[in-house]
Design an enzyme around this catalytic site. Structure first.
Site, PDB file in Angstrom:
ATOM      1  N   GLY A   1       0.818  -1.214   0.000  1.00  0.00           N
ATOM      2  CA  GLY A   1       0.000   0.000   0.000  1.00  0.00           C
ATOM      3  C   GLY A   1       0.844   1.254   0.000  1.00  0.00           C
ATOM      4  N   THR A   2       0.939   1.872  -1.158  1.00  0.00           N
ATOM      5  CA  THR A   2       1.788   3.046  -1.283  1.00  0.00           C
ATOM      6  C   THR A   2       1.685   3.579  -2.708  1.00  0.00           C
ATOM      7  OG1 THR A   2       3.960   3.805  -0.590  1.00  0.00           O
ATOM      8  CG2 THR A   2       3.950   2.071  -2.198  1.00  0.00           C
ATOM      9  N   THR A   3       2.251   4.730  -2.960  1.00  0.00           N
ATOM     10  CA  THR A   3       2.399   5.169  -4.350  1.00  0.00           C
ATOM     11  C   THR A   3       3.773   5.784  -4.534  1.00  0.00           C
ATOM     12  OG1 THR A   3       0.047   5.634  -4.622  1.00  0.00           O
ATOM     13  CG2 THR A   3       1.537   6.686  -6.170  1.00  0.00           C
TER      14      THR A   3
END
Lengths: 272, 261
Positions: free
Chosen positions: B39-41
Site C-alpha cells: 500500500g503506497t504510491t
C-alpha cells in the site's frame, strides 16, 4: 635459533634497523586540522598515498604500496561492516586504530619468521567541530599515538619531535590556502631533515634514530623553499581535504591539480 | 577477501547470514497479505533535465495508518535513488545494503561502480529475497532511477518481486495507488499537449503533485498531500548535478497556487 629470549630481542633489533633503512627514502606526510576541516598532504612518484576509508575518515601512508593496500582493506572492511551493522557515527578512528590496525601491525612485526608490514599509517577523522578532529599515527612496530591538530609521518621519531616543536611555534592556519602553505612548509622541513639523517653514516644514524629528542638545528627558509620547488618540479603534490563544511555525510575530497595551482604560494612554484 | 569490492561477501565472511538479512517465511504464510503490504504510491518520470522521483508518505498495515511521515524515496548515492513499495523492513534493509555496497566498491576499487553494475546489485538482492517475497513477508517492488554519467542521461528502471529488471522509456510506477498514475501518464503522453518528458522543472513538479493527489483520491493507502499538517510527498530530482531533494516550501507554494486552484 630464535628460541632463546636474547636471540629474539636481537632479531627484533635487526628488524628495526632494516625497517628504518626502508623508510629513509620515503616521502613524509603531513596532516593539519583547521577551521574548514583536515588537510592531508604528501608528494608521490606515481602511487597514491592518501585514501578514503569512511565518511569522515582518511588514511595516509608511507612505505611499501602493497603492504599499505593490505592494511587499507583491513580498515575498509572493518569500517564498512561496523557502519552497516551499527551506524556510520559508530565508525571512529580511535577504534579503527586500537582494535583494527595496531594488533595486526604489531603481530606482523614481532613474528620474526614472517615479513613485517613496511608501512607507517596516519588516520584522520574530521569532527563536527575542530576540537573533535582526531589524528592518529602508527609506526611499523604497532606503537601508535594520538596527535593534536597536527599529524606527521616521517622516517624517524626525532624528525617528528622537531616538527611538532615547529608546529607549536607557528601561527594556526585559518583558511585552506593558509593550511596548504603551512603543510607544504612542514613537509619541506621534514623532507630536508630526513635527507640529512640518511646521509649520516650507519653509526651516527643509529644514534640519531635511537634518540627521540628534537633535532636542534632546523633548515633555513631558503633551503626549505628550494626543496619544495625542486620536489614539485618532478613529483606530484597529493592533497586531500576532509571537508567539515561539505554538508553531506561524505567529507573526503581530493584536491585536483587545477584547484591546487592557485593555492600554492608564488615563491614555492618551480620556475619552468 | 573483499578484493573484488563485494560488500555482501565481506558481510557474509563476518558471519552475517543472508537469512537474517532477508528472513525466509517458514510457517508464517498464513499471516501474509501481499496485497496489503504494498500500500503506497511511488513513481519516477523523466522531464527536461533528468528524472523526478516521488513517493507518498503513508505507511499502512491493513486498514490502519501506521505512520504519515515515511520517506520512501531513498538516496542510494550521489547519482541514484530507489523508490520503494512493499514491506518496509526488507526495503530499507536493501537500501542500506546497496548504499554500503556502492560506497565500499568506490572506496576499495578507487572508481565508481558503473550504472549497470548498480542495477545488477539491486537485481541480485531481489533475487535472493525471492522466497520471502513469494510468501508475502518480504515483498519489495522498487523503482530505481539514476543519472548515467557515461551516457549523460537520466534512466528509470522497475523490477518485479523476483528481480527481473525492466527499463522504462518515460516513467515507472509502483504500489497500490500506481494504476491511477499510470493511466493519467498514458493519457497525457498520447493525447495531451506534449510528452511529459519535455516539461520544465516547475511544470513537472506541478504535474507530480497533481498525480499524487489523484492517486490518493482513489487509494486509501496513499497519503497524497495534507496541506493542513504540512505533509507533502517526498520528491527528488536526479540530474547531471546529482540527487537533490525538492524542499517542501517549494512544493507548498506550487501546491497552493497550482493544485488547489
Amino acid at each position: 635459533m630464535y628460541e632463546e629470549p636474547y636471540r629474539w630481542i636481537e632479531a627484533v633489533a635487526n628488524r628495526r634497523n632494516y625497517l628504518d633503512d626502508q623508510f629513509s627514502q620515503g616521502n613524509p606526510l603531513v596532516a593539519v586540522s583547521f577551521a574548514k576541516g583536515i588537510l592531508l598532504l604528501t608528494v608521490n612518484r606515481g602511487t597514491e598515498k592518501i585514501y578514503e576509508i569512511y565518511d569522515r575518515i582518511a588514511l595516509g601512508g608511507m612505505g611499501h604500496p602493497a603492504d599499505l593496500e593490505k592494511l587499507r582493506y583491513t580498515l575498509l572492511d572493518m569500517a564498512h561492516v561496523e557502519g552497516f551493522q551499527r551506524s556510520p557515527s559508530d565508525v571512529t578512528v580511535a577504534r579503527l586504530m586500537k582494535n583494527g590496525l595496531a594488533p595486526v601491525i604489531k603481530q606482523a612485526f614481532e613474528e620474526i619468521y614472517k615479513a613485517p608490514y613496511i608501512t607507517k599509517v596516519l588516520l584522520a577523522e574530521v569532527g563536527a567541530t575542530q576540537d573533535r578532529d582526531r589524528l592518529f599515527s602508527i609506526n611499523y612496530d604497532g606503537m601508535y599515538e594520538e596527535q593534536k591538530e597536527f599529524g606527521l609521518l616521517a622516517a624517524s621519531p626525532s624528525i617528528r619531535e622537531s616538527l611538532v616543536e615547529e608546529w607549536k611555534a607557528q601561527e594556526r592556519p585559518t583558511t585552506l590556502q593558509n593550511a596548504l602553505e603551512v603543510s607544504l612548509r612542514l613537509w619541506g622541513i621534514a623532507s630536508l631533515l630526513q635527507a640529512s639523517t640518511s646521509s649520516l653514516d650507519a653509526e651516527e644514524e643509529e644514534i640519531a634514530s635511537a634518540t627521540t629528542a628534537a633535532v636542534s638545528t632546523l633548515p633555513d627558509d631558503e633551503a626549505i623553499s628550494a626543496r619544495i620547488q625542486e620536489t614539485l618540479a618532478k613529483e606530484t603534490l597529493e592533497c586531500v581535504l576532509l571537508d567539515r563544511e561539505s554538508g553531506k555525510m561524505e567529507t573526503y575530497r581530493t584536491l585536483t591539480q587545477s584547484e591546487l595551482q592557485p593555492l600554492i604560494p608564488q615563491y614555492l612554484i618551480p620556475a619552468s | 577477501m573483499g578484493q573484488q569490492g563485494d560488500f555482501l561477501q565481506v558481510l557474509q565472511e563476518q558471519g552475517y547470514a543472508m537469512d537474517t538479512l532477508f528472513p525466509s517465511s517458514k510457517g508464517s504464510s498464513a499471516l501474509a497479505h501481499p496485497e496489503l503490504t504494498t500500500g503506497t504510491t511511488v513513481f519516477a518520470m523523466k522531464y527536461a533535465d533528468g528524472v523526478l522521483v516521488a513517493g507518498d508518505r503513508r505507511a499502512t498495515a491493513g486498514n490502519v495508518v501506521m505512520y504519515d511521515r515515511t520517506d520512501k524515496v531513498l538516496e542510494i548515492d550521489r547519482f541514484s535513488v530507489m523508490a520503494i513499495a512493499g514491506v518496509p523492513a526488507t526495503a530499507f534493509e536493501m537500501a542500506r545494503v546497496l548504499e554500503h555496497s556502492f560506497k565500499y566498491y568506490r572506496r576499495s576499487q578507487l572508481q565508481d561502480l558503473s550504472f549497470e553494475g548498480k542495477l545488477r546489485a539491486l537485481s541480485t538482492l531481489l533475487k535472493n529475497n525471492a522466497p520471502a517475497a513469494l510468501a508475502g513477508t518480504g515483498t519489495v517492488v522498487p523503482v530505481y532511477a539514476g543519472y548515467d554519467q557515461l551516457e549523460g542521461c537520466g534512466k528509470i528502471f522497475f523490477y518485479d518481486i523476483l528481480g527481473a529488471e525492466f527499463e522504462a522509456v518515460e516513467y515507472a510506477v509502483s504500489g497500490s495507488g500506481s494504476s491511477t498514475i499510470r493511466g493519467i501518464l498514458y493519457y497525457m503522453n498520447r493525447w495531451g499537449t506534449g510528452p511529459v518528458a519535455g516539461l520544465n522543472e516547475e511544470d513537472a513538479l506541478i504535474f507530480v503533485l497533481r498525480l499524487m493527489t489523484s492517486a490518493a483520491e482513489f487509494d486509501s493507502a496513499t497519503g497524497g498531500v495534507d496541506a493542513q499538517a504540512q505533509l507533502y510527498p517526498i520528491v527528488k530530482r536526479v540530474s547531471a548535478e546529482g540527487v537533490r531533494t525538492i524542499p517542501s516550501d517549494r512544493l507548498k507554494s506550487l501546491y497552493s497556487e497550482k493544485v488547489l486552484t
